[in-house]
Design a protein around this motif. Structure first.
Motif, mmCIF file in Angstrom:
data_model
loop_
_atom_site.group_PDB
_atom_site.id
_atom_site.type_symbol
_atom_site.label_atom_id
_atom_site.label_comp_id
_atom_site.label_asym_id
_atom_site.label_seq_id
_atom_site.Cartn_x
_atom_site.Cartn_y
_atom_site.Cartn_z
ATOM 1 N N UNK A 124 42.401 -6.166 -4.505
ATOM 2 C CA UNK A 124 42.266 -7.541 -4.620
ATOM 3 C C UNK A 124 41.729 -8.145 -3.390
ATOM 4 N N UNK A 125 40.693 -8.861 -3.135
ATOM 5 C CA UNK A 125 40.282 -9.367 -1.798
ATOM 6 C C UNK A 125 40.623 -10.902 -1.392
ATOM 7 N N UNK A 126 41.033 -10.991 -0.480
ATOM 8 C CA UNK A 126 41.583 -12.585 -0.145
ATOM 9 C C UNK A 126 40.408 -13.253 0.625
ATOM 10 N N UNK A 127 40.259 -14.658 0.557
ATOM 11 C CA UNK A 127 39.221 -15.300 1.427
ATOM 12 C C UNK A 127 39.798 -16.242 2.051
ATOM 13 N N UNK A 128 39.836 -16.066 3.676
ATOM 14 C CA UNK A 128 40.237 -17.162 4.382
ATOM 15 C C UNK A 128 38.978 -17.414 5.453
ATOM 16 N N UNK A 129 37.736 -17.068 5.141
ATOM 17 C CA UNK A 129 36.740 -17.211 5.966
ATOM 18 C C UNK A 129 35.851 -18.530 5.764
ATOM 19 N N UNK A 130 36.333 -19.308 4.757
ATOM 20 C CA UNK A 130 35.600 -20.436 4.314
ATOM 21 C C UNK A 130 36.407 -21.423 3.623
ATOM 22 N N UNK A 144 39.779 -23.931 7.620
ATOM 23 C CA UNK A 144 39.780 -22.761 8.447
ATOM 24 C C UNK A 144 38.745 -22.600 9.224
ATOM 25 N N UNK A 145 38.059 -23.772 9.936
ATOM 26 C CA UNK A 145 36.964 -23.881 10.828
ATOM 27 C C UNK A 145 37.344 -23.219 12.012
ATOM 28 N N UNK A 146 38.328 -23.158 12.683
ATOM 29 C CA UNK A 146 39.036 -22.634 13.868
ATOM 30 C C UNK A 146 39.765 -21.355 13.637
ATOM 31 N N UNK A 147 39.594 -20.733 12.502
ATOM 32 C CA UNK A 147 40.410 -19.646 12.289
ATOM 33 C C UNK A 147 41.494 -19.711 11.172
ATOM 34 N N UNK A 148 42.000 -18.526 10.705
ATOM 35 C CA UNK A 148 43.160 -18.603 9.712
ATOM 36 C C UNK A 148 44.045 -18.198 10.446
ATOM 37 N N UNK A 153 47.251 -23.559 14.938
ATOM 38 C CA UNK A 153 48.120 -24.528 14.128
ATOM 39 C C UNK A 153 49.109 -23.712 13.182
ATOM 40 N N UNK A 154 50.273 -23.782 13.089
ATOM 41 C CA UNK A 154 51.080 -22.959 12.322
ATOM 42 C C UNK A 154 51.048 -23.259 10.945
ATOM 43 N N UNK A 155 50.659 -24.450 10.489
ATOM 44 C CA UNK A 155 50.557 -24.906 9.184
ATOM 45 C C UNK A 155 49.126 -24.267 8.727
ATOM 46 N N UNK A 156 48.012 -24.014 9.458
ATOM 47 C CA UNK A 156 46.849 -23.215 8.906
ATOM 48 C C UNK A 156 47.416 -21.983 8.710
ATOM 49 N N UNK A 157 47.934 -21.202 9.605
ATOM 50 C CA UNK A 157 48.504 -19.906 9.475
ATOM 51 C C UNK A 157 49.299 -19.611 7.999
ATOM 52 N N UNK A 158 50.186 -20.624 7.910
ATOM 53 C CA UNK A 158 51.125 -20.638 6.518
ATOM 54 C C UNK A 158 50.067 -20.726 5.405
ATOM 55 N N UNK A 178 46.674 -2.864 -4.497
ATOM 56 C CA UNK A 178 46.043 -3.073 -2.965
ATOM 57 C C UNK A 178 45.653 -4.374 -2.712
ATOM 58 N N UNK A 179 45.706 -4.873 -1.574
ATOM 59 C CA UNK A 179 45.327 -6.129 -1.106
ATOM 60 C C UNK A 179 44.335 -5.793 0.345
ATOM 61 N N UNK A 180 43.042 -6.155 0.144
ATOM 62 C CA UNK A 180 41.907 -6.186 1.228
ATOM 63 C C UNK A 180 41.986 -7.330 1.918
ATOM 64 N N UNK A 181 42.210 -7.237 3.330
ATOM 65 C CA UNK A 181 42.166 -8.358 4.183
ATOM 66 C C UNK A 181 41.053 -8.259 4.971
ATOM 67 N N UNK A 182 39.952 -8.992 5.003
ATOM 68 C CA UNK A 182 38.998 -8.905 6.021
ATOM 69 C C UNK A 182 39.067 -10.554 6.672
ATOM 70 N N UNK A 183 39.112 -10.642 8.037
ATOM 71 C CA UNK A 183 39.114 -11.621 8.485
ATOM 72 C C UNK A 183 38.071 -12.269 9.444
ATOM 73 N N UNK A 184 37.703 -13.407 9.570
ATOM 74 C CA UNK A 184 36.461 -13.781 10.093
ATOM 75 C C UNK A 184 37.229 -14.618 11.295
ATOM 76 N N UNK A 185 38.196 -14.422 11.666
ATOM 77 C CA UNK A 185 38.731 -15.127 12.921
ATOM 78 C C UNK A 185 38.236 -14.579 14.166
ATOM 79 N N UNK A 186 37.939 -15.486 14.995
ATOM 80 C CA UNK A 186 37.471 -15.312 16.502
ATOM 81 C C UNK A 186 37.035 -16.455 17.240
ATOM 82 N N UNK A 187 36.134 -16.492 18.055
ATOM 83 C CA UNK A 187 35.608 -17.586 18.760
ATOM 84 C C UNK A 187 34.023 -17.603 19.175
ATOM 85 N N UNK A 188 33.572 -18.586 19.357
ATOM 86 C CA UNK A 188 32.075 -18.708 19.439
ATOM 87 C C UNK A 188 31.750 -18.761 21.191
#
Length: 432
Positions: A124-130, A144-148, A153-158, A178-188
Motif C-alpha cells: 500500500x502506498x501513502x501520499x503526503x506529497x499533495x 503539506x505545502x511545507x512538508x509532511x 508544525x506538530x499538527x501537520x506531522x500528526x 506492507x506500507x510504502x512511504x515516499x516523502x517529498x519533504x525537503x526545501x527549495x
C-alpha cells in the motif's frame, strides 16, 4: 473484461514451430555451459511483478496530459485491466494501490473481485506529497505545502502519521502486508529549513507509524535526490534511506526506485550495499535518461538493468536471505504511449534482464574475480547479456497460459478498441 484463452492460444500457434526451434538452440547452448534451461524457465515463472493502479491511465507532466480512450475510471476497472495483463504476460499477479487515488471503500468486495482474476494486493502506498482535493489524505484539513513528516508544525506531522495509519487499515482489509512511504519533504531555498531537525522529525514520525503496523507487516522507505523540492530532500539518497530504516525498526527496509538516482549513479553498487545491510525491500522499475523520467523499463539502459539483476541473482541464489521476499513493482508513467502497452514492454524487459542474469555461470565468475582476471570477468557477463534468452521467456509465458508476444497479441486482439467500446473515449483517471 476477460480475454478468450483460445484466442491467445491461436496467437501462439502461428509462432510455435519457430519458437520450438529457437528454444532447442538456446537450451543446447546453455547445457554446454552446465546451465539447466528448465531451472531458468521455472525461475522466470516465479518472478511476479506488481502492477501499480496509477499506471493504468495515461501519465502527465506539469505541462499537460494527453489521455487515450478506454482508460479505467474506477478501481474495479483497473483491477480488470491488470487481469488482462496477467492473461497476456503471466508476469503480474498483484496490484499496488496508492491512497487516496484509489481508496477501496468496499474493501471486501474489491478483494473478492481481484481474486476472481487471480490477483492479490501488493504494498500500500501513502501520499503526503499533495493535498487531495477531497481532503482524503488531510484528515485535519492542514496543508503539506511545507512538508509532511518533516513539517515544523506538530499538527501537520500528526496528520501525515494518521494518513499512513489509515492506509495500513485499508491494506489489512485487502490482505496486503506492507506500507510504502515516499516523502517529498525537503526545501527549495537555502535558509528555508533546518536539515537536521527535518530529518529528526521524519525519523520520529516513521517510528510512530511503525508502532501501528501489524507484526507481520513491513515498511518500505524510498529515497529520491530531488523533486518536487530542488534544493534539498530529507530522504535524498540510499545512505539517508538506510539511516531512516535502521532508526525505525527491523521491519523497515529500503526500496530502490531505478529513477530515483542522479545521472551516472552506480545503482548496482547501491543494491549491493543495501543487501549487505540486510535492508533491501525491493524495486520500483522504470528507466530514465536524466533522473526520474518514468520511462518504460529497459528502454534506455538495458545493460544497467541486467547488471542490477546480476547483483540480485547472486543474493537470491545465495545463503544469506532476509526474512522478507523482495517486492517487485513497475513505477512508470508516460504521456505518449498506451499505458497497457507500456506495462507489457516493461514486463518483457524485466524478464529479459532477469533471465540473462540467471545464466551467468556463478562459480566461474567467482573464480575469475578471485584471480583478478579483469577481461575474463567482463567477457563472462557480457556473453550472458548477449545470449538471446527470449525463447526461455516465451516458454515460461506459454506454460502460464500467456502469449508468446504479449504486445503483439494485445494489438491483434484489439484490446484497446474493446476497452474504448466499453468505456468511451473521455475518461477521468485518478492519479497524476
Amino acid at each position: 473484461m476477460n480475454l478468450d484463452r483460445n484466442q491467445i492460444t491461436d496467437c501462439n500457434k502461428q509462432l510455435m514451430n519457430f519458437h520450438q526451434q529457437e528454444l532447442d538452440i538456446v537450451s543446447a547452448k546453455l547445457d554446454q555451459q552446465g546451465i539447466n534451461s528448465e531451472e531458468v524457465i521455472a525461475d522466470i515463472i516465479k518472478l511476479q511483478v506488481a502492477t501499480p493502479s496509477w499506471a493504468l491511465g495515461t501519465g502527465a507532466t506539469r505541462f499537460g496530459r494527453f489521455p487515450g480512450g478506454g482508460e479505467p475510471a474506477t478501481l474495479e476497472e483497473k483491477i480488470s485491466d491488470v487481469g488482462i495483463l496477467k492473461q497476456l504476460s503471466g508476469q503480474t499477479s498483484s496490484i499496488s494501490l496508492h491512497i487516496p487515488w484509489d481508496i477501496p471503500d468496499n474493501a471486501e468486495e474489491v478483494k473478492e473481485l481481484a481474486a476472481s482474476y487471480g490477483l492479490t494486493f501488493d504494498s500500500m502506498n501513502s501520499n503526503t506529497f499533495m493535498n487531495d482535493p477531497r481532503g482524503a489524505n488531510t484528515p485535519n484539513g492542514l496543508s503539506y505545502k511545507y512538508g509532511s513528516m518533516c513539517n515544523t508544525q506538530e499538527a501537520v506531522r500528526e496528520q501525515a502519521i494518521q494518513h499512513n495509519i489509515d492506509v495500513i487499515e485499508y491494506g489489512k482489509r485487502l490482505g496486503s502486508d506492507s506500507l510504502t512511504v515516499w516523502l517529498a519533504d525537503g526545501s527549495n531555498y537555502p535558509g528555508q529549513a533546518n536539515f537536521r531537525k527535518q530529518f529528526e522529525n521524519v525519523q520520529d514520525s516513521l517510528q510512530q507509524i511503525y508502532k501501528q503496523m501489524p507484526e507481520d507487516w513491513f515498511m518500505f522507505t524510498e529515497h529520491k535526490p530531488f523533486e518536487p523540492n530542488f534544493y534539498s530532500t530529507v530522504n535524498n539518497d540510499w545512505g539517508s534511506n538506510l539511516l531512516l530504516a535502521k532508526g525505525t525498526g527491523e521491519r523497515c527496509l529500503c526500496l530502490v526506485d531505478l529513477g530515483h538516482h542522479l545521472p551516472n549513479t552506480n545503482i548496482e553498487q547501491v543494491v549491493s550495499r543495501v543487501i549487505m545491510e540486510k535492508r533491501l525491500a525491493g524495486f520500483h522499475f522504470n528507466d530514465s535518461k536524466y533522473s526520474d523520467d518514468d520511462l518504460t523499463v529497459g528502454s534506455l539502459k538495458p545493460y544497467q538493468l541486467f547488471l542490477i539483476f546480476n547483483e540480485l541473482v547472486e543474493y537470491m541464489k545465495g545463503d544469506e536471505k532476509q526474512d522478507n521476499e523482495l517486492a517487485w513493482m513497475i513505477d512508470a508513467s508516460h504521456n505518449t504511449k498506451d499505458p497497457m502497452e507500456d506495462l507489457l514492454q516493461s514486463f518483457d524487459a524485466i524478464a529479459l534482464a532477469y533471465a540473462q542474469a540467471l545464466i551467468i555461470p556463478r562459480t566461474q565468475l567467482n573464480e575469475l574475480q578471485f584471480n583478478n582476471d579483469v577481461a575474463g570477468g567482463q567477457e563472462l557477463i557480457q556473453n550472458a547479456y548477449r545470449t538471446d534468452v527470449r525463447p526461455l521467456i516465451r516458454e515460461a509465458r506459454m506454460r502460464q497460459g500467456g502469449a508468446f508476444d504479449p504486445l503483439a497479441a494485445y494489438r491483434a486482439l484489439e484490446v484497446r478498441k474493446q476497452l474504448i467500446d466499453a468505456r468511451g473515449t473521455r475518461v477521468a483517471v485518478t492519479g497524476l
